[in-house]
Design an enzyme around this catalytic site. Structure first.
Site, PDB file in Angstrom:
ATOM      1  N   GLY A 136       1.045  -1.154  -0.147  1.00 21.24           N
ATOM      2  CA  GLY A 136      -0.170  -0.080  -0.116  1.00 21.24           C
ATOM      3  C   GLY A 136       0.532   1.039  -0.345  1.00 21.24           C
ATOM      4  O   GLY A 136       2.153   0.802  -0.519  1.00 21.24           O
ATOM      5  N   ALA A 137       1.094   2.447   0.021  1.00 21.81           N
ATOM      6  CA  ALA A 137       0.390   3.602   0.281  1.00 21.81           C
ATOM      7  C   ALA A 137       1.548   4.046  -1.503  1.00 21.81           C
ATOM      8  O   ALA A 137       2.677   4.471  -1.188  1.00 21.81           O
ATOM      9  CB  ALA A 137       2.067   3.900   1.479  1.00 21.81           C
TER      10      ALA A 137
ATOM     11  N   GLU B 178       3.779   6.358  -7.874  1.00 26.67           N
ATOM     12  CA  GLU B 178       4.220   6.286  -8.854  1.00 26.67           C
ATOM     13  C   GLU B 178       4.760   5.022  -9.494  1.00 26.67           C
ATOM     14  O   GLU B 178       4.670   4.667 -10.732  1.00 26.67           O
ATOM     15  CB  GLU B 178       4.679   7.598 -10.189  1.00 26.67           C
ATOM     16  N   GLY B 179       5.332   4.596  -8.468  1.00 27.48           N
ATOM     17  CA  GLY B 179       6.595   3.529  -8.808  1.00 27.48           C
ATOM     18  C   GLY B 179       5.738   2.472  -8.508  1.00 27.48           C
ATOM     19  O   GLY B 179       5.325   0.992 -10.093  1.00 27.48           O
ATOM     20  N   HIS B 180       5.355   2.042  -8.049  1.00 20.23           N
ATOM     21  CA  HIS B 180       3.796   1.220  -8.295  1.00 20.23           C
ATOM     22  C   HIS B 180       2.674   1.517  -9.274  1.00 20.23           C
ATOM     23  O   HIS B 180       2.234   0.188  -9.936  1.00 20.23           O
ATOM     24  CB  HIS B 180       3.067   1.064  -6.857  1.00 20.23           C
TER      25      HIS B 180
ATOM     26  N   GLN C  74       7.285  -9.267   8.111  1.00 22.63           N
ATOM     27  CA  GLN C  74       8.872  -9.229   7.401  1.00 22.63           C
ATOM     28  C   GLN C  74       9.577  -7.586   8.644  1.00 22.63           C
ATOM     29  O   GLN C  74      10.569  -6.948   7.972  1.00 22.63           O
ATOM     30  CB  GLN C  74       8.694  -8.856   5.902  1.00 22.63           C
TER      31      GLN C  74
ATOM     32  N   GLU D  57      13.029  -3.112  -9.413  1.00 21.31           N
ATOM     33  CA  GLU D  57      14.889  -3.705  -9.002  1.00 21.31           C
ATOM     34  C   GLU D  57      14.957  -3.208  -7.925  1.00 21.31           C
ATOM     35  O   GLU D  57      15.625  -2.940  -7.389  1.00 21.31           O
ATOM     36  CB  GLU D  57      15.358  -3.295 -10.454  1.00 21.31           C
TER      37      GLU D  57
END
Length: 283
Positions: free
Chosen positions: A31-32, A35-37, A61, A151
């Protein structure tokens, strides 16, 4: 946009889609969204008929309970962002901890052929067992044809490829290039928590990586590592946790350069109490 909080609901929807011979991509997230997601989702939509986006802050984790508590949870905003990409071809799986872990919130123990002991594994005890546990469960629930990972978390990407290989899971893992802010900082949900002065300082991380890449052409790994450490020793705001040049396949630190191996530089830096990671391909 369909939003499912229970695995029975989403598996029924996925079974119906697969009965129509539709292909399915999965973008696992905590979540949160930023733009990368969205770039991962766009890539997944280009290669599949439908995309499932999981939004789940995975407790197993986190080695630091405070970090887990502080992690931003913005489900309504996340759904609104995903709708800007597609309201009809994306389904969201936003489960509770109990839905994923069935009342037993502990990690499985994995052997990733040593990948888990390098870099992040040395600084975050049990982290990759937690990642492996949740990703394996998500793959078993969603059963995607392909799953997409950025990546920026390159070690995680390599570990998930190893998970799929060792558990003979029938899907393809797709790595997607790092999406950066206009100032070069790798996009991360943590960036929103940076105080202004640290936000201004943080692009120094990527600038240092780019210079390290140039130096790697003519200098040894040790010389490059010593140079990077010196840059951060003199920095008044950013504190270097590690900088390591590793072989891409094994993630083991580079001892001596070989012409037929790929290398990557990895960095972790504290900006106040916010931990930022980044990496760059060197050859």
């Amino acid at each position: 946009m369909e939003v499912y909080s229970e695995k029975q609901q989403i598996t029924a929807a996925i079974d119906a889609a697969k009965a129509k011979k539709l292909t399915l991509g999965l973008v696992p997230t905590m979540g949160a969204l930023h733009e990368g997601h969205l770039q991962l989702v766009i890539k997944a939509l280009e290669e599949n008929d439908l995309v499932a986006v999981s939004i789940f802050v995975n407790p197993t984790q986190f080695d630091n309970p405070e970090d887990l508590d502080k992690y931003p949870r913005t489900l309504e905003n996340d759904i609104a962002l995903l709708k800007t990409v597609s309201a009809t071809k994306i389904m969201v799986y936003a489960p509770t901890v109990d839905d994923v872990y069935e009342g037993n919130t502990v990690s499985e123990t994995f052997d990733f052929d040593g990948l888990e002991h390098e870099m992040e594994g040395k600084f975050r005890d049990g982290h990759f067992d937690g990642v492996g546990t949740v990703v394996k469960r998500l793959f078993e629930i969603v059963k995607p044809h392909k799953a997409y990972f950025g990546e920026k978390d390159f070690q995680q990407l390599q570990i998930i490829k190893k998970l799929v290989e060792k558990h003979h899971m029938p899907l393809e893992i797709v790595g997607c290039k790092i999406h950066r802010e206009s100032n070069g900082l790798a996009m991360s949900s943590r960036n929103t928590r940076l105080k202004p002065e640290f936000s201004t300082a943080a692009p120094f991380i990527y600038e240092t990586l780019k210079t390290a890449k140039l130096k790697f052409g003519t200098k040894s790994a040790t010389e490059v590592e010593e140079w990077v450490e010196k840059q951060f020793k003199n920095h008044e705001l950013l504190k270097l946790e590690y900088f390591i040049i590793s072989e891409v396949e094994t993630l083991k630190p580079l001892k001596r350069k070989s012409n037929n191996k790929a290398y990557r530089a990895f960095i972790a830096v504290y900006a106040d109490d916010i931990r930022l990671i980044d990496n760059i391909a060197l050859n």
